[in-house]
Design a protein around this motif. Structure first.
Motif, PDB file in Angstrom:
ATOM      1  N   ARG A  14       0.818  -1.219   0.000  1.00  0.00           N
ATOM      2  CA  ARG A  14       0.000   0.000   0.000  1.00  0.00           C
ATOM      3  C   ARG A  14       0.852   1.270   0.000  1.00  0.00           C
ATOM      4  N   GLN A  15       2.136   1.125  -0.346  1.00  0.00           N
ATOM      5  CA  GLN A  15       3.059   2.245  -0.248  1.00  0.00           C
ATOM      6  C   GLN A  15       2.649   3.442  -1.098  1.00  0.00           C
ATOM      7  N   ALA A  16       2.307   3.222  -2.351  1.00  0.00           N
ATOM      8  CA  ALA A  16       1.985   4.354  -3.238  1.00  0.00           C
ATOM      9  C   ALA A  16       0.811   5.157  -2.693  1.00  0.00           C
ATOM     10  N   GLU A  46      15.258  -0.996   2.888  1.00  0.00           N
ATOM     11  CA  GLU A  46      15.197  -2.435   3.152  1.00  0.00           C
ATOM     12  C   GLU A  46      13.820  -2.886   3.626  1.00  0.00           C
ATOM     13  N   SER A  47      13.080  -1.978   4.258  1.00  0.00           N
ATOM     14  CA  SER A  47      11.736  -2.273   4.771  1.00  0.00           C
ATOM     15  C   SER A  47      10.763  -1.244   4.196  1.00  0.00           C
ATOM     16  N   PRO A  48      10.275  -1.438   2.973  1.00  0.00           N
ATOM     17  CA  PRO A  48       9.458  -0.415   2.315  1.00  0.00           C
ATOM     18  C   PRO A  48       8.102  -0.151   2.966  1.00  0.00           C
ATOM     19  N   PRO A  82      -6.085   4.027   8.226  1.00  0.00           N
ATOM     20  CA  PRO A  82      -6.452   2.798   7.527  1.00  0.00           C
ATOM     21  C   PRO A  82      -5.272   2.028   6.928  1.00  0.00           C
ATOM     22  N   PHE A  83      -4.127   2.658   6.796  1.00  0.00           N
ATOM     23  CA  PHE A  83      -2.948   2.007   6.232  1.00  0.00           C
ATOM     24  C   PHE A  83      -2.090   1.301   7.286  1.00  0.00           C
TER      25      PHE A  83
END
Length: 103
Positions: A14-16, A46-48, A82-83
């Motif tokens: 859900r990064q973007a 390393e941990s996006p 929510p993320f």
């Protein structure tokens, strides 16, 4: 000046969407709070799914009372909450020393 450091872990993949949400949340909600001085967001290489949110406040109370006890806090959490994969770890720091700004 006080540095708030929030260590945020979000749900995988859900990064973007979170990148956009956290920026929108800070710029439209937190930036209006009493004592807000600025912010920076860093994402883990390393941990996006890990983010470090740094917010500078004039006083500790500007964050812990003026912001956290206001309706704006619920508005902020509605945007980014929510993320979250788990509740963020939040601590506050005072400056001891610093270098010149990086180029």
């Amino acid at each position: 000046m006080i540095l708030e450091l929030a260590d945020i872990r979000i749900q995988p993949g859900r990064q973007a969407d979170f990148d956009a949400a956290i920026q929108r949340g800070v710029e439209t909600v937190i930036s209006q709070a009493k004592g807000f001085f600025g912010y920076k967001v860093n994402k883990g290489v390393e941990s996006p799914e890990r983010y470090l949110l740094m917010i500078w406040w004039e006083t500790l109370e500007n964050h812990t009372i003026d912001f956290r006890e206001s309706p704006a806090f619920a508005e902020w959490r509605a945007i980014v909450g929510p993320f979250f994969a788990q509740p963020p770890q939040v601590e506050h720091f005072t400056l001891v020393a610093k270098s010149a700004e990086p180029r």
